[in-house]
Write an enzyme that holds these catalytic residues in place. Sequence first.
Site, PDB file in Angstrom:
ATOM      1  N   HIS A 173       0.874  -1.411   0.020  1.00  0.00           N
ATOM      2  CA  HIS A 173      -0.156   0.212   0.391  1.00  0.00           C
ATOM      3  C   HIS A 173       1.000   1.340   0.427  1.00  0.00           C
ATOM      4  O   HIS A 173       0.051   2.364   0.469  1.00  0.00           O
ATOM      5  CB  HIS A 173      -0.938   0.189   0.915  1.00  0.00           C
ATOM      6  CG  HIS A 173       0.000  -0.096   2.774  1.00  0.00           C
ATOM      7  ND1 HIS A 173      -1.112   0.082   3.722  1.00  0.00           N
ATOM      8  CD2 HIS A 173       1.472  -0.795   2.716  1.00  0.00           C
ATOM      9  CE1 HIS A 173       0.225  -0.097   4.904  1.00  0.00           C
ATOM     10  NE2 HIS A 173       1.157  -0.321   4.132  1.00  0.00           N
ATOM     11  N   HIS A 174       2.606   1.164   0.284  1.00  0.00           N
ATOM     12  CA  HIS A 174       2.875   2.756  -0.061  1.00  0.00           C
ATOM     13  C   HIS A 174       3.259   3.121  -1.059  1.00  0.00           C
ATOM     14  O   HIS A 174       4.016   4.251  -0.909  1.00  0.00           O
ATOM     15  CB  HIS A 174       3.941   2.499   0.723  1.00  0.00           C
ATOM     16  CG  HIS A 174       3.803   2.064   2.374  1.00  0.00           C
ATOM     17  ND1 HIS A 174       3.167   2.656   2.879  1.00  0.00           N
ATOM     18  CD2 HIS A 174       4.282   0.847   3.161  1.00  0.00           C
ATOM     19  CE1 HIS A 174       3.306   2.217   4.249  1.00  0.00           C
ATOM     20  NE2 HIS A 174       3.975   1.698   4.233  1.00  0.00           N
ATOM     21  N   ALA A 175       3.554   2.232  -2.292  1.00  0.00           N
ATOM     22  CA  ALA A 175       4.017   2.706  -3.877  1.00  0.00           C
ATOM     23  C   ALA A 175       2.662   3.561  -4.368  1.00  0.00           C
ATOM     24  O   ALA A 175       1.859   3.740  -3.990  1.00  0.00           O
ATOM     25  CB  ALA A 175       3.942   1.780  -5.203  1.00  0.00           C
TER      26      ALA A 175
END
Length: 572
Positions: A173-175
């Site tokens: 979920h960080h990209a």
Amino acid sequence: MVRTSQATTFSSSAYFDDRGPHGTAQPITEHVNPHSRPIVSYFFPKGVGEHHYGVCAERHPMKPHRLTLTNALVMGYGLDKQIHHIYNPRPATQAELELYHDHDYIDFLSRVTPSNQNEMRHLIDTFNCVEDCPIFSEMYDFCRMYAGASLAGARKLTAGACDTAINWSGGLHHAKRGEASGFCYVNDIVLAILELLRYHPRVLYIDIDIHHGDGVELAFYHSNRVMTVSFHKYTGDFFPGTGKLDDNGASLGKHFCLNVPLQDGIDDDMYLTIFKTVIEDTVTAFRPTSIVLQCGADSLGCDRLGAFNLSIAAHGECVNFVRKFNVPLLVLGGGGYTIKNVSRCWTYETAVLVGATIPDELPATVYDPFFRDSQWKLHPPLTGRVENQNSPTSLQRITVNIRNKLRYLQGAPSVAMQEIPPDLEGWLADEERKQEEIDEERGTALAGERRSDRSMARNEFFEGDNDVDQDEGPISVKRPVSSRKPRAPVKRARGKARGRPSTSTKEEGEEIEELSVVAASRSTKPRRTAKPRARARAKPVEKDKDLPDADLEATADAETDAQTPVDLDIDI
């Protein structure tokens, strides 16, 4: 059972540990009813757990091998027999990845390798592929694998082929759109939500990873069709440093972004209380048509990078609570850096999603040494290691703040009707599919059936085998017209024994066929009996000879229908 010849490896180490007094779970043997609901689909890209994060893999916290352990426990418990469908999905294509990510970034991921990274050093710094996101062998293939699995799960949900889709390899979920971040290169969650938005007007995203889901929040920060709810640790300097309580969204997405910042050491009771309260209020206000749940296991106690005190049972209760809303659900993995606890947690949550009860003893697998220190238990003690810095007052303040934000929603947003864009796979020029496959993917009723139904007006004439007129009266069949002139209907004038037949023209002969149809339709109606007329004393009127042909025919029909003879006075 394992044969004696297979009991040891080449290193003379036993496949399975001798557990002594500790029991071994027996696998489930009963198969699920294929017609039972909810329908659960399990997505596991073959070989996804064989990747590692390069030469620094021993020191890097992210271990894709946790996916192999999870799959081994799922199969060891026999949960594969309780899952309706198990898929090895195809990798995502570059065109599919570029539906969210920038072309230059995806092109960089497809070309960079450990051997040429020195020549591409300027691009590596530009796209943040340093330290946390190193360049490793087959990195692009790894990204395509887990992104393709999330896209496949979203497609199955939109097609109605399943009610719950599980992809433990996803949830990164960080990209961001144009750079890597926090061990994440491609944001499969955003791609899956974009696929769900093709059919679902409102998607709710729930994140129970200890790190804030900043990549997903940023992607939908200005949208009112996606509501993001993240439960995470927030101190200002804990990665990624975002997700404070006042971050609410912007523009159309104002108040559609909810953050629940928590402190170290939160326990099961506090976490479940605030989780259930916030999620229930959010579902009631937003009324999502589908839910995406990110189940990062780094929120468990004793995690290598975490600081919470959650047990596996409490983590699984969050999944069970969301499941009970009976909304199409996409369940993804995420963080989790103590791999033996991650595999236990996701195995237990797989059992929760399929509605199966599994024992606390782990099944016998080739990875028994990983669980030796916990005596091969599914629920080892993980709580109480970190001091709880959360208070009931602070949690109450967060709950009140969240409820005030939900009041601004004023009902769930609606979506104007518009043409559904083509499917992602339809954009591939090299893919050829049959019409039945296209109908099945779109979820239409024409799958496997090709038919052409026509609707015709009532007053249309017979047009062959495809005629579907609703009148069932007799239909006259055309006969060839002879060269000989047909005799016109005889008009019997009033007061004469035999009227003089009028000379018919060629046009009158050609109209006989059309008049026969009209006569046939009239014959279906009940006939009326003509009443006897009074005795006629007047002489025949010469004007009758001048009547039009249509009147002559109508009069002839009326007199033909008469069933009672009429007395006439004849002047001789």
